[in-house]
Design an enzyme around this catalytic site. Sequence first.
Site, PDB file in Angstrom:
ATOM      1  N   GLY A  59     -18.137   9.892  41.652  1.00 49.49           N
ATOM      2  CA  GLY A  59     -19.427   9.494  42.219  1.00 49.49           C
ATOM      3  C   GLY A  59     -19.258   8.621  43.444  1.00 49.49           C
ATOM      4  O   GLY A  59     -19.954   8.794  44.453  1.00 49.49           O
ATOM      5  N   GLU A  60     -18.314   7.690  43.372  1.00 52.83           N
ATOM      6  CA  GLU A  60     -18.058   6.810  44.505  1.00 52.83           C
ATOM      7  C   GLU A  60     -17.409   7.573  45.664  1.00 52.83           C
ATOM      8  O   GLU A  60     -17.650   7.252  46.830  1.00 52.83           O
ATOM      9  CB  GLU A  60     -17.173   5.630  44.074  1.00 52.83           C
ATOM     10  CG  GLU A  60     -17.867   4.623  43.191  1.00 52.83           C
ATOM     11  CD  GLU A  60     -18.145   5.160  41.786  1.00 52.83           C
ATOM     12  OE1 GLU A  60     -19.246   4.897  41.257  1.00 52.83           O
ATOM     13  OE2 GLU A  60     -17.264   5.860  41.229  1.00 52.83           O
TER      14      GLU A  60
END
Length: 407
Positions: A59-60
């Site tokens: 996600g990051e």
Amino acid sequence: MHRIYNVLVKLSGVVLKSAGIFSPKLKEFTEGRKDLFSKLEGTIDPSKEHLWIHAASLGEFEMAVPILKMLKEKYPETKTVISFFSASGYKNKKEHPLVDHFTYLPLDTPKNAEKFLEIIQPKMAFFIKYDFWPNFLNELKKKEIRTFLISGVFRKDQAFFKAYGKWLKESLKAFEHFFVQNKESEDLLNSAGFKNVTVSGDTRFDRVAAQIEADNRIDFIEEFKQDHLLVVCGSTWPEDENLLLDFINSSSNIKFIIAPHEIKPEKIQKLEAGLQIPTVKYSDKDGKQLKDYSVLILDTIGLLGRAYSYANIAYVGGAAGTSGLHNILEPATFGVPIIIGENFSKFPEAERLRQLAGLFSVKNSAEFSAIMNKLYTNSEFRKKTGMIAGHFINSNTGATRILENYL
């Protein structure tokens, strides 16, 4: 406290190796870090300049993509290094056109931090959102490497803002500048003595906004959808599917795409067993008349973002249980009304969109059926809700440009 932390990190390395015998995920965590430094030394060219971006997980990394694109354009001769803490992040992004080197982040010991930075010798370092590692930060400060936090989020219950966390707060001095998502984070940092803060927003908005300009066409989804209303249920967990199944099984004129978060065979089989209307899996689609099916299960990865472009309504998973809400911004960028579960308190973008009436939260299958019926039968309501979601994305882009202007 710092000494205790270092002892605990070293002990965790020993424990994780043993725990890997019983846990495949922990085994990946430790196996992936074997010979990490020798692998880096074999791939990193010390004659080149490097930029280091750290992302906790996948996600990051998605948040980092707009930053990577900007950095590649601004510093075309500079090589990019992406580090992951989690095995899932590393496994799913081993190649990317904007990334020259992928690596695991070593455990946060002083020696590891020193060795890692000696090999890479980054011109600049970027940490995405969180995942603050004090020994790495201290080493970056010691080496006077320009370091930035991107799309940071701080909460008052974090150790940085407690009396016992003074040593941790000290490590934050490594950051030349904090680019944070909201005013609350800025206020917390200001109260701790940090004035080098800019509220820039979330780079994920820049990331998903760019998706509109991409080629989102998927032939088999067009064949499947035809002229029907389509509900795309993305990144679902069993708790989410429990909310969905009653409505899905009672619907005859609506098409559904379900993209489970876990695509393990036993998970897919359990989902199939709960579906009572014609269902086809992506892996079995070849040679079949997809228009004759009501449910398409995406038992694959990499298609969900584009699938949202075909949706009339989206359900985003994770908030029906405790696993964590998945990305609501992907469907929102296509102007799609969004439904989620009830556990989203740690996701400010979901709360903001709910307040704007572009997103609906449901507690059970009855509530899901109620809002689905309204969205299905009232096209004006559905259109207005989707427009709110799309405008929410457009009005929150620009985080990448703020960093670029600073640099």
